[in-house]
Design an enzyme around this catalytic site. Structure first.
Site, mmCIF file in Angstrom:
data_model
loop_
_atom_site.group_PDB
_atom_site.id
_atom_site.type_symbol
_atom_site.label_atom_id
_atom_site.label_comp_id
_atom_site.label_asym_id
_atom_site.label_seq_id
_atom_site.Cartn_x
_atom_site.Cartn_y
_atom_site.Cartn_z
ATOM 1 N N TYR A 1 2.007 -15.138 -8.925
ATOM 2 C CA TYR A 1 1.280 -13.871 -9.017
ATOM 3 C C TYR A 1 0.230 -13.908 -10.124
ATOM 4 O O TYR A 1 -0.902 -13.456 -9.946
ATOM 5 C CB TYR A 1 2.247 -12.707 -9.225
ATOM 6 C CG TYR A 1 2.846 -12.189 -7.943
ATOM 7 C CD1 TYR A 1 3.520 -13.047 -7.071
ATOM 8 C CD2 TYR A 1 2.759 -10.852 -7.588
ATOM 9 C CE1 TYR A 1 4.078 -12.588 -5.893
ATOM 10 C CE2 TYR A 1 3.314 -10.382 -6.406
ATOM 11 C CZ TYR A 1 3.973 -11.254 -5.566
ATOM 12 O OH TYR A 1 4.522 -10.793 -4.395
ATOM 13 N N HIS B 1 -0.341 -7.809 -0.004
ATOM 14 C CA HIS B 1 -0.523 -6.520 -0.687
ATOM 15 C C HIS B 1 -2.008 -6.149 -0.786
ATOM 16 O O HIS B 1 -2.441 -5.538 -1.759
ATOM 17 C CB HIS B 1 0.110 -6.539 -2.083
ATOM 18 C CG HIS B 1 1.587 -6.759 -2.076
ATOM 19 N ND1 HIS B 1 2.495 -5.739 -1.898
ATOM 20 C CD2 HIS B 1 2.324 -7.893 -2.215
ATOM 21 C CE1 HIS B 1 3.727 -6.234 -1.931
ATOM 22 N NE2 HIS B 1 3.645 -7.539 -2.113
ATOM 23 N N ASN C 1 9.184 -3.830 -4.256
ATOM 24 C CA ASN C 1 8.940 -3.307 -2.909
ATOM 25 C C ASN C 1 9.813 -2.088 -2.656
ATOM 26 O O ASN C 1 10.708 -1.771 -3.448
ATOM 27 C CB ASN C 1 9.263 -4.367 -1.847
ATOM 28 C CG ASN C 1 8.256 -5.492 -1.808
ATOM 29 O OD1 ASN C 1 7.073 -5.293 -2.075
ATOM 30 N ND2 ASN C 1 8.717 -6.690 -1.474
#
Length: 510
Positions: free
Chosen positions: A358, A78, A150
């Site tokens: 993350y 990303h 997404n």
């Protein structure tokens, strides 16, 4: 000599005006980072007309030092993204599902949305085929909640232990830094659950015409918990009110020849003109006891929930572009770990890994105080014993950096406790029991129009064509198992051995 009373001294200095820029300089005068005014920003100090540059030229040194340190680590995935701001308005009473304030009917919540490509680097063309990120940070009255998803409703893998390998396979060859389809399919020939999402990737949905024209999905199942502690499993879906528009292969070539940033230009330009894009937020809901009724595992991130009704719960409008790309879009830290009471992670194996990964990668990029940056700060007070870290610009006066304490209590709240999950059995490392790797991919292929099928087959076949023969035939056998027309047509383009493909497909079980 008596010790200096620092507090009193500071007041005197302030009163004397000695710690502000002298009034003889205009407020827009160029300064160094220490606030000192710059005398010349066009010529370095030198030893005479022909002599070397002087080390005492602190303006030159500071400019070069700051320039050398402008970049922070690029996101592993990303990397290329576009950030915008807006507002989410809840429209349905779902207090029976969740105690989270963000879902209270009529509640308005500021949001920051980061759209992105997934695999390719920060300066790659936005026309490249890729899944596309749709991550939303809700600045709620309960703290920040990040819905990190997404445009595709499913993912390539179901277990986070495969995530680093999958990303490595997608990324360029480490020997040459060139894309290498053979490496990707060497990996995916061992991962049959990936083919539904690979079908999405090689379809025209892998090349959206604009961020405004794609849906978003939470991908994973989450748990919503109400005030009674009752749990429901949900999937979140954003539905674009601008409609869905994708680029076919010819359009991709046309756009790329003129604009490497068509997704960003379209979104930023629309908002600048006052054409604010909107998305409705829907949830699909399952009771815990309903998870067992499916012939697949509903907590598998490679699956959608067919025939489970959707309920609209709110609408998001994006109405403001960022003021500074780096400070907002680049420094925003989206992470599935950012949850609030009433929203919890499910037992989805991929989500469980993302909850850690993350948050960890954001801490690596931004440092321990990354969540204190303005774009990441919650709108509610932060009150804990976390402390220090590089570049900490806070102002802490408390001497109590631990808990529990009588001196400065920070009580927890029982209403924010996690829900309870009944468990039995032993620890294990094993596949899930209801894989069903092929059915949903076949259903997806059959849902496409004739032209969409043709575009998909051509792109998938071209990508497979130069793949190692064994990996190619295994991939084709999976496609054939999903739909024989799908497998046959891709095999023709990829020049696969159809008899071998059929033989391999016959041994596959859904």
């Amino acid at each position: 000599m008596p010790l200096l009373n620092w507090s009193r001294h500071m007041v005197c200095l302030t009163a004397a005006g000695l710690i502000t820029v002298p009034t003889v300089y205009a407020t827009d005068t160029l300064t160094r980072d220490n606030g000192a005014v710059v005398g010349d920003n066009q010529n370095s100090q030198t030893a005479g007309a022909q002599g070397p540059v002087l080390l005492q030229d602190v303006q030159l040194l500071q400019k070069l030092q700051r320039f050398d340190r402008e970049r922070i680590p690029e996101r592993v995935v990303h990397a290329r993204g576009t950030g915008v701001k807006g507002e989410f308005t809840a429209s349905a009473d779902i207090s029976d599902l969740s105690k989270a304030t963000v879902f209270k009917s009529g509640e308005k919540t500021p949001v920051f949305v980061r759209f992105s490509s997934v695999v390719h680097g920060n300066h790659s063309p936005e026309t490249l085929r890729d899944p596309h990120g749709f991550a939303t940070k809700f600045y709620t009255a309960d703290g920040n909640w990040d819905l990190v998803g997404n445009n595709f409703p499913t993912f390539f893998i179901r277990d986070a232990i495969k995530f680093p390998d999958m990303v490595h396979a997608f990324k360029p060859d480490p020997r040459t830094n060139l894309d290498n389809d053979s490496r990707r399919f060497d990996f995916f020939s061992h991962v049959p659950e990936a083919t539904r999402t690979l079908t999405l990737l090689y379809s025209n949905e892998g090349t959206p015409a604009g961020y405004r024209f794609m849906d978003g999905n939470g991908v994973h199942a989450y748990k919503l918990v109400n005030a009674k502690g009752e749990v429901h499993y949900v999937k979140f879906h954003w539905k674009s009110l601008q409609g869905i528009k994708n680029l076919d292969p010819k359009e991709v070539a046309q756009v790329q020849s003129k604009d490497y940033s068509h997704l960003t230009n379209d979104l930023v330009g629309a908002i600048k003109k006052g054409d604010f894009p909107k998305w409705d937020l829907y949830v699909q809901v399952l009771k815990p006891e309903e998870l067992a009724k499916f012939d697949f595992d509903p907590l598998d991130a490679t699956k959608i929930w067919p025939d489970v009704p959707e309920k609209k719960i709110g609408q998001m409008v994006l109405n403001k572009n960022v003021d500074n790309f780096f400070q907002e879009t680049e420094q925003v830290a989206m992470a599935p770990a950012n949850l609030v009471p009433g929203i919890e992670p499910s037992e989805d194996r991929l989500l469980q890994g993302r909850v850690f990964s993350y948050a960890d990668t954001q801490m690596y990029r931004l440092g321990a105080i990354g969540l204190s940056l303005p774009v990441n700060q919650p709108k509610v007070a932060v009150n804990n014993g976390n402390q220090d870290g590089a570049l900490n610009t806070g102002h802490t006066t408390s001497g109590v950096n631990y808990e529990p304490s009588r001196l400065e209590p920070r009580p927890a709240d029982d209403k924010a406790r996690y829900s309870e999950l009944p468990l039995s059995g032993t620890t294990q490392q094993a596949k899930i029991t209801r894989e069903q790797n092929f059915k949903q991919a076949g259903d997806l292929f059959r849902s496409y129009s004739a032209k969409e099928k043709t575009d998909l087959v051509q792109r998938f076949g071209e990508s497979l064509a130069d793949t190692h023969t064994e990996s190619k035939n295994i991939m084709l056998s999976v496609l054939y198992k999903e739909d024989r027309h799908y497998g046959t047509r891709v095999a023709e383009v990829a020049k696969g051995d159809l008899s071998k493909v059929k033989s391999l497909a016959a041994s596959l079980k859904d």
